[in-house]
Enzyme design. Structure first.
Site, PDB file in Angstrom:
ATOM      1  N   TYR A  53       0.812  -1.224   0.000  1.00  0.00           N
ATOM      2  CA  TYR A  53       0.000   0.000   0.000  1.00  0.00           C
ATOM      3  C   TYR A  53       0.841   1.267   0.000  1.00  0.00           C
ATOM      4  CZ  TYR A  53      -3.887  -3.076   1.403  1.00  0.00           C
ATOM      5  OH  TYR A  53      -4.844  -4.063   1.473  1.00  0.00           O
ATOM      6  N   LYS A 246     -22.687   6.042  -5.942  1.00  0.00           N
ATOM      7  CA  LYS A 246     -22.072   7.206  -6.589  1.00  0.00           C
ATOM      8  C   LYS A 246     -21.678   6.964  -8.053  1.00  0.00           C
ATOM      9  CE  LYS A 246     -17.456   6.323  -4.582  1.00  0.00           C
ATOM     10  NZ  LYS A 246     -16.472   6.865  -3.621  1.00  0.00           N
TER      11      LYS A 246
END
Length: 347
Positions: A53, A246
């Site tokens: 990450y 969304k």
């Protein structure tokens, strides 16, 4: 906030886990620190990260920055003992991570020590294999998954090597418990069987994708979880944001993950539109936030240990953490079941 035991360990984790993969790209270090402060203040004691990450997007330039951000927060906040910390060793495929080498005993030792240094801690609560060396069906690979090409002897030998090294690391105190990610039922059971036979660390959890749009864990994994006490750590419980609504009707909001990572790892395609719209409609009809409904559904599953949430804004974080306070009615659950029967595998 409710808490559950991690496998057969003595570790207790919140049913909402704070995901971190946007920290260092979509989120600044200051924003990440604000998220951690808020999460801990609202009962979240479980953070999940990985040496890979951030992933929005993933790159050599930002590799391991998320762990560094968490380490800086531990040093600043002095709250290491308040957090159950999970991280992962990356597998093959990225030249900038140990030359692209697959996971073996040597790479695990290197990765653990590097993560400890970045995280500014002397122990990791849950150390996970991010993905297996052999093929798997996660991340939209189900459509061409073919385990008949795999080498069983090599796979078993690799599992033994990993467990033996992890056993040494657990004995050293650097790691408290071990887990898997992007694994199969056969792979998980093989880890368990070998560990039992050889007296090696037992897998406590499996971190796989699970959401209203991706429910493979409802089948054989649910049975394994029941009998073997290997709970699910559900990643992408909002289907990378699709279940918030969304992205309906082709919308791609500026700054959203889809504006960075394109099709959201193969999730954002026409088959998900109808079920996503149906779930959002159910939430609206019952006065629920669609994200909270999607997360609250995950929390009803008997095999779930924790749902891993991710947020790029404090508003999103507050909404997601608030899902822990939502109880879905039988009527809502029945309506969800109708949509699932109509759209059983949209991703």
């Amino acid at each position: 906030m409710k808490y559950k035991t991690l496998g057969r360990t003595d570790i207790t984790v919140s049913e909402i886990c704070l995901g971190t993969m946007t920290w260092g790209t979509q989120n600044s270090e200051a924003e990440a620190h604000e998220q951690m402060d808020y999460a801990v203040a609202h009962g979240v004691n479980f953070f999940d990260t990985a040496e890979l990450y951030p992933t929005t997007p993933v790159s050599a330039e930002t590799y391991a920055d998320t762990e560094k951000i968490i380490g800086n927060w531990f040093q600043k906040a002095g709250k290491r003992k308040d957090v159950v910390l999970a991280t992962k060793v990356a597998g093959a495929g990225r030249p900038y991570i140990r030359g692209g080498a697959p996971i073996d005993g040597g790479t695990i030792r290197q990765a653990v020590d590097a993560s400890l240094q970045r995280l500014k801690t002397d122990y990791i609560d849950l150390y996970q294999i991010h993905w297996p060396n052999r093929g798997h069906y996660h991340f939209r690979n189900a459509w061409q998954y073919d385990p008949s090409t795999q080498d069983k002897a090599r796979t078993v030998a690799e599992i033994i090597e990993k467990l033996e090294v992890l056993g040494d690391i657990v004995k050293s105190g650097k790691v408290r418990a071990i887990g898997l990610s992007n694994e199969t039922v056969w792979g998980t059971q093989k880890f368990l069987s070998i560990a039992e036979k050889k007296g090696l660390p037992r897998v406590a959890s499996v971190q796989n994708e699970y959401s209203l749009l991706y429910r493979t864990h409802d089948l054989d994994f649910a049975e394994l979880s029941h009998y073997e006490d290997v709970g699910l750590l559900a990643y992408s419980p909002l289907a990378a944001g699709i279940l918030t609504g969304k992205y309906l009707n082709g919308e791609v909001p500026a700054g959203s993950r889809a504006s960075i990572n394109g099709d959201l790892g193969g999730r954002l395609q026409p088959h998900q539109e109808a079920p996503a719209a149906a779930y959002v409609e159910i939430a609206g009809r019952h006065g629920l936030d669609p994200a909270q409904m999607a997360l609250a559904f995950c929390l009803t599953r008997p095999f779930l240990t924790s749902a891993i949430i991710g947020a790029t804004s404090m508003e999103q974080l507050r909404t997601n953490v608030g899902a822990a306070d939502i109880t879905l009615t039988d009527e809502v659950l029945q309506e969800i079941a109708v949509v699932h029967r109509r759209h059983p595998m949209p991703l």
